[in-house]
Design a protein around this motif. Sequence first.
Motif, short mmCIF file in Angstrom:
data_model
loop_
_atom_site.label_atom_id
_atom_site.label_comp_id
_atom_site.label_asym_id
_atom_site.label_seq_id
_atom_site.Cartn_x
_atom_site.Cartn_y
_atom_site.Cartn_z
N ALA A 35 0.83 -1.20 0.00
CA ALA A 35 0.00 0.00 0.00
C ALA A 35 0.87 1.25 0.00
CB ALA A 35 -0.90 0.00 1.23
N VAL A 36 0.46 2.23 -0.80
CA VAL A 36 1.07 3.56 -0.80
C VAL A 36 -0.08 4.52 -0.55
CG1 VAL A 36 2.41 5.25 -2.08
CG2 VAL A 36 2.82 2.81 -2.44
N CYS A 37 0.01 5.31 0.53
CA CYS A 37 -1.12 6.13 0.98
C CYS A 37 -0.87 7.62 0.74
CB CYS A 37 -1.38 5.87 2.46
SG CYS A 37 -1.72 4.13 2.80
N PHE A 38 -1.95 8.31 0.38
CA PHE A 38 -1.92 9.75 0.12
C PHE A 38 -3.09 10.40 0.87
CE2 PHE A 38 -0.14 7.47 -3.40
CZ PHE A 38 1.00 8.18 -3.73
N HIS A 39 -2.93 11.66 1.27
CA HIS A 39 -3.97 12.37 2.01
C HIS A 39 -3.83 13.87 1.76
CE1 HIS A 39 -6.24 14.03 5.40
NE2 HIS A 39 -6.88 12.88 5.41
N PRO A 40 -4.94 14.62 1.75
CA PRO A 40 -4.87 16.07 1.50
C PRO A 40 -4.00 16.82 2.51
CG PRO A 40 -7.16 15.33 1.48
CD PRO A 40 -6.32 14.16 1.88
N ALA A 41 -3.89 16.33 3.73
CA ALA A 41 -3.12 17.04 4.76
C ALA A 41 -1.80 16.34 5.07
CB ALA A 41 -3.95 17.16 6.03
N PHE A 42 -1.32 15.46 4.18
CA PHE A 42 -0.09 14.72 4.47
C PHE A 42 1.05 15.68 4.75
CE2 PHE A 42 3.89 12.72 3.67
CZ PHE A 42 3.75 11.49 4.28
N ALA A 43 1.87 15.35 5.75
CA ALA A 43 3.05 16.14 6.08
C ALA A 43 4.15 15.18 6.53
CB ALA A 43 2.75 17.15 7.18
N TRP A 44 5.32 15.30 5.92
CA TRP A 44 6.48 14.51 6.33
C TRP A 44 6.98 15.03 7.67
CZ3 TRP A 44 7.64 10.20 3.86
CH2 TRP A 44 7.34 10.07 2.52
N ALA A 45 7.25 14.15 8.59
CA ALA A 45 7.81 14.53 9.90
C ALA A 45 9.19 15.14 9.68
CB ALA A 45 7.90 13.32 10.81
N GLY A 46 9.48 16.19 10.41
CA GLY A 46 10.80 16.80 10.36
C GLY A 46 10.99 17.85 9.28
N LEU A 47 10.02 18.03 8.41
CA LEU A 47 10.13 19.07 7.39
C LEU A 47 9.35 20.30 7.80
CD1 LEU A 47 9.67 17.12 4.01
CD2 LEU A 47 11.80 17.84 5.11
N ALA A 48 9.83 21.44 7.38
CA ALA A 48 9.11 22.69 7.65
C ALA A 48 7.73 22.63 7.00
CB ALA A 48 9.89 23.88 7.09
N PRO A 49 6.72 23.24 7.62
CA PRO A 49 5.37 23.22 7.04
C PRO A 49 5.32 23.76 5.62
CG PRO A 49 5.29 24.06 9.28
CD PRO A 49 6.76 23.93 8.92
N SER A 50 6.24 24.63 5.26
CA SER A 50 6.24 25.24 3.93
C SER A 50 7.02 24.42 2.90
CB SER A 50 6.82 26.64 4.01
OG SER A 50 8.17 26.57 4.46
N ASP A 51 7.59 23.29 3.28
CA ASP A 51 8.39 22.49 2.35
C ASP A 51 7.49 21.91 1.26
OD1 ASP A 51 9.95 20.32 1.12
OD2 ASP A 51 11.36 20.73 2.74
N PRO A 52 7.83 22.11 0.00
CA PRO A 52 7.00 21.59 -1.08
C PRO A 52 6.98 20.06 -1.16
CG PRO A 52 9.00 22.56 -1.97
CD PRO A 52 8.98 22.87 -0.51
N LEU A 53 7.91 19.38 -0.52
CA LEU A 53 7.96 17.92 -0.58
C LEU A 53 6.72 17.26 0.04
CD1 LEU A 53 9.70 15.70 -1.73
CD2 LEU A 53 10.90 15.58 0.44
N HIS A 54 6.00 17.98 0.90
CA HIS A 54 4.77 17.43 1.47
C HIS A 54 3.78 17.04 0.37
CE1 HIS A 54 6.08 18.43 5.49
NE2 HIS A 54 6.13 19.72 5.21
N TYR A 55 3.82 17.76 -0.75
CA TYR A 55 2.87 17.51 -1.83
C TYR A 55 3.15 16.19 -2.56
CZ TYR A 55 0.71 21.99 -1.13
OH TYR A 55 0.02 23.03 -0.58
#
Length: 113
Positions: A35-55
């Motif tokens: 399984a590979v999961c996606f969500h509208p509010a996904f956020a990688w731990a340890g990254l700044a909230p503004s990091d584009p990688l969350h997308y």
Amino acid sequence: QLALPFEEFAGLSEALEDPLSFCEIFSAAGDDLMAVCFHPAFAWAGLAPSDPLHYEKRAPHPTVNLLRTAMVDRAIDAGLTEPIGEHNARRLKAVGTGRLRELFDACLAMEGR
């Protein structure tokens, strides 16, 4: 409504990504699926909230992609997966968080959310 709070979805996605939990949930599939999961509010731990990688792991709706493990293993063995993360990071940073947010919000607006 397809909306599911991120905290609940995160618990589900963790269970799906854990091989033992996944096997319990999809016992007929066993080791054949991942399984590979996606969500509208996904956020990688340890990254700044503004990091584009969350997308990289965001989608307009909570989404679970089921991949055939054998196909993923073949791609890994062939060295085809290593550049994916690097490519995603490079592309998302080039587009930028502001533009990604605009595009994501436009997707949600088309649905009236």
